[in-house]
Design a protein around this motif. Structure first.
Motif, mmCIF file in Angstrom:
data_model
loop_
_atom_site.group_PDB
_atom_site.id
_atom_site.type_symbol
_atom_site.label_atom_id
_atom_site.label_comp_id
_atom_site.label_asym_id
_atom_site.label_seq_id
_atom_site.Cartn_x
_atom_site.Cartn_y
_atom_site.Cartn_z
ATOM 1 N N TYR A 160 43.805 39.715 30.615
ATOM 2 C CA TYR A 160 43.324 39.697 32.001
ATOM 3 C C TYR A 160 43.730 38.384 32.675
ATOM 4 C CZ TYR A 160 40.034 40.252 35.878
ATOM 5 O OH TYR A 160 39.472 40.382 37.118
ATOM 6 N N GLU A 161 43.508 37.280 31.957
ATOM 7 C CA GLU A 161 43.880 35.965 32.498
ATOM 8 C C GLU A 161 45.376 35.892 32.769
ATOM 9 O OE1 GLU A 161 42.833 31.780 30.671
ATOM 10 O OE2 GLU A 161 44.830 32.392 30.011
ATOM 11 N N ARG A 162 46.173 36.354 31.805
ATOM 12 C CA ARG A 162 47.632 36.221 31.946
ATOM 13 C C ARG A 162 48.146 37.044 33.123
ATOM 14 N NH1 ARG A 162 48.637 36.732 26.874
ATOM 15 N NH2 ARG A 162 49.624 38.755 26.785
ATOM 16 N N ARG A 163 47.571 38.244 33.274
ATOM 17 C CA ARG A 163 48.014 39.097 34.395
ATOM 18 C C ARG A 163 47.643 38.462 35.742
ATOM 19 N NH1 ARG A 163 51.360 40.680 31.419
ATOM 20 N NH2 ARG A 163 51.214 42.613 30.235
ATOM 21 N N LEU A 164 46.430 37.886 35.817
ATOM 22 C CA LEU A 164 46.036 37.204 37.060
ATOM 23 C C LEU A 164 46.941 35.999 37.307
ATOM 24 C CD1 LEU A 164 42.122 36.999 37.257
ATOM 25 C CD2 LEU A 164 43.680 38.239 38.748
ATOM 26 N N GLU B 130 32.307 39.232 29.311
ATOM 27 C CA GLU B 130 32.200 40.684 29.414
ATOM 28 C C GLU B 130 33.087 41.428 28.434
ATOM 29 O OE1 GLU B 130 30.127 42.083 31.403
ATOM 30 O OE2 GLU B 130 29.620 40.489 32.804
ATOM 31 N N THR B 131 34.058 40.734 27.805
ATOM 32 C CA THR B 131 35.072 41.490 27.091
ATOM 33 C C THR B 131 35.513 40.785 25.806
ATOM 34 O OG1 THR B 131 37.142 42.691 27.447
ATOM 35 C CG2 THR B 131 37.049 40.484 28.344
ATOM 36 N N THR B 132 36.423 41.413 25.076
ATOM 37 C CA THR B 132 36.948 40.790 23.852
ATOM 38 C C THR B 132 37.922 39.676 24.223
ATOM 39 O OG1 THR B 132 38.842 42.268 23.807
ATOM 40 C CG2 THR B 132 36.855 42.994 22.612
ATOM 41 N N LEU B 133 38.221 38.814 23.239
ATOM 42 C CA LEU B 133 39.161 37.721 23.495
ATOM 43 C C LEU B 133 40.540 38.270 23.872
ATOM 44 C CD1 LEU B 133 39.785 34.691 23.510
ATOM 45 C CD2 LEU B 133 40.229 34.826 21.060
ATOM 46 N N THR B 134 40.996 39.288 23.150
ATOM 47 C CA THR B 134 42.330 39.846 23.429
ATOM 48 C C THR B 134 42.410 40.378 24.856
ATOM 49 O OG1 THR B 134 42.489 40.443 21.114
ATOM 50 C CG2 THR B 134 44.032 41.527 22.600
ATOM 51 N N GLU B 135 41.403 41.152 25.250
ATOM 52 C CA GLU B 135 41.404 41.702 26.614
ATOM 53 C C GLU B 135 41.260 40.600 27.655
ATOM 54 O OE1 GLU B 135 42.025 44.779 27.706
ATOM 55 O OE2 GLU B 135 42.475 45.229 25.619
#
Ligand code: HXC
Length: 258
Positions: free
Chosen positions: A226-230, A217-222
């Motif tokens: 998202y992964e790191r925050r989760l 759904e999104t760019t690699l950076t985003e």
């Protein structure tokens, strides 16, 4: 709840949903998709359920949307009812992991339904295809988008333009399915995978599912952020403490979804 077109069983934290229109090779009609949506939503809300498996029969996972139901529809009817749009959206909103266990035909809407699941385990008899072009239409439940993301443009174009079927080996080679097993072992393999997932913390299972889906759904950076925050957020859970303590103490973790 009693259903007409599907059979639902809950056992050992796994909801098994079997598509059950044998006379029509499990063709997806409005009734089946409505019932499937209800069953999925109930499983998602049922605390006893930790993973969901969707399957069909030995001959067909599902041979597509019900052609007999669609054949006389007009553009206006299809457009105003947003035909099958709501049903597709409902399936992808389920938060618990869903495995598709595919034997035989997974064609058109059947292939699209399998692709809406989180991963596909296939029997060596499985045949995937998007043959809508033979009916004078195209895929309408996500096939042009999901198949292209999962197997790449060239193979997706081939499938959508020629309407040919892909066998289980080709599906595994191209990344459409995660595993292929002999037909007789399909349900054991799928239920075994579901049991493994059911043993994990639901917190990390849902986080993993959300993070992987975000990749589409999104760019690699985003997506990485998202992964790191989760990942960081899981350190607020008791299950993270338990999982890491169990590793250090060389024992099985006892997750409590806390
Ligand atoms: C309605 C279907 C059906 C379908 C099979 N049947 N597929 N009925 N919709 N999609 C019915 C047949 O009419 C038949 O019923 C019975 O199931 C058994 O099928 P047979 O054709 O006799 O079996 P077989 O010869 O083994 O061939 C199997 C098959 C073939 C290759 C899978 O049935 C087939 O080509 N089906 C259609 C596949 C397809 O085009 N799928 C895409 C649909 S469009 P009777 O009563 O006649 O004996 C789609 C769009 C999605 O999916 C977008 C939605 C928004």
């Amino acid at each position: 709840m009693a259903f007409e077109t599907i059979i639902v069983e809950v056992e050992d934290h796994v909801a098994l949903i079997k598509l059950n229109r044998p006379d029509a090779l499990n063709a997806l009609n409005s009734e089946l998709l409505k019932e499937l949506g209800q069953a999925l939503s109930e499983a998602d809300q049922n605390d006893k359920v930790r993973c969901i498996v969707i399957t069909g029969s030995e001959k067909a996972f599902a041979a597509g949307a019900d052609i007999k139901e669609m054949s006389e529809k007009t553009f206006v009817e299809m457009f105003l009812s947003d035909f099958f749009g709501d049903h597709g959206d409902a399936i992808t909103k389920i938060r618990k992991p869903i495995i598709a266990a595919v034997s035989g035909y997974a064609l058109g809407g059947g292939c699209e339904l399998a692709m809406m699941c989180d991963f596909i385990i296939a029997s060596d008899t499985a045949k995937f295809g998007q043959p809508e072009i033979n009916l004078g239409v195209i895929a309408g439940l996500g096939g042009t988008q999901r198949l292209t993301r999962y197997v790449g443009k060239s193979k997706s174009m081939d499938m959508h333009l020629t309407g040919r079927f892909m066998d289980a080996d080709e599906a595994e080679r191209s990344g459409l399915v995660s595993r292929v097993v002999p037909g007789k072992k399909l349900m054991d393999e799928a239920m075994g995978a579901a049991q493994k997932i059911a043993e994990k913390s639901m917190l990390s299972a849902i986080a993993a599912k959300e993070a992987v889906n975000r990749a589409y759904e999104t760019t690699l950076t985003e997506g990485l952020l998202y992964e790191r925050r989760l990942f960081h957020s899981l350190f607020a859970t008791e299950d993270q403490k338990e999982g890491m303590a169990a590793f250090a103490e060389k024992r099985q973790a006892q997750f409590r979804d806390k």
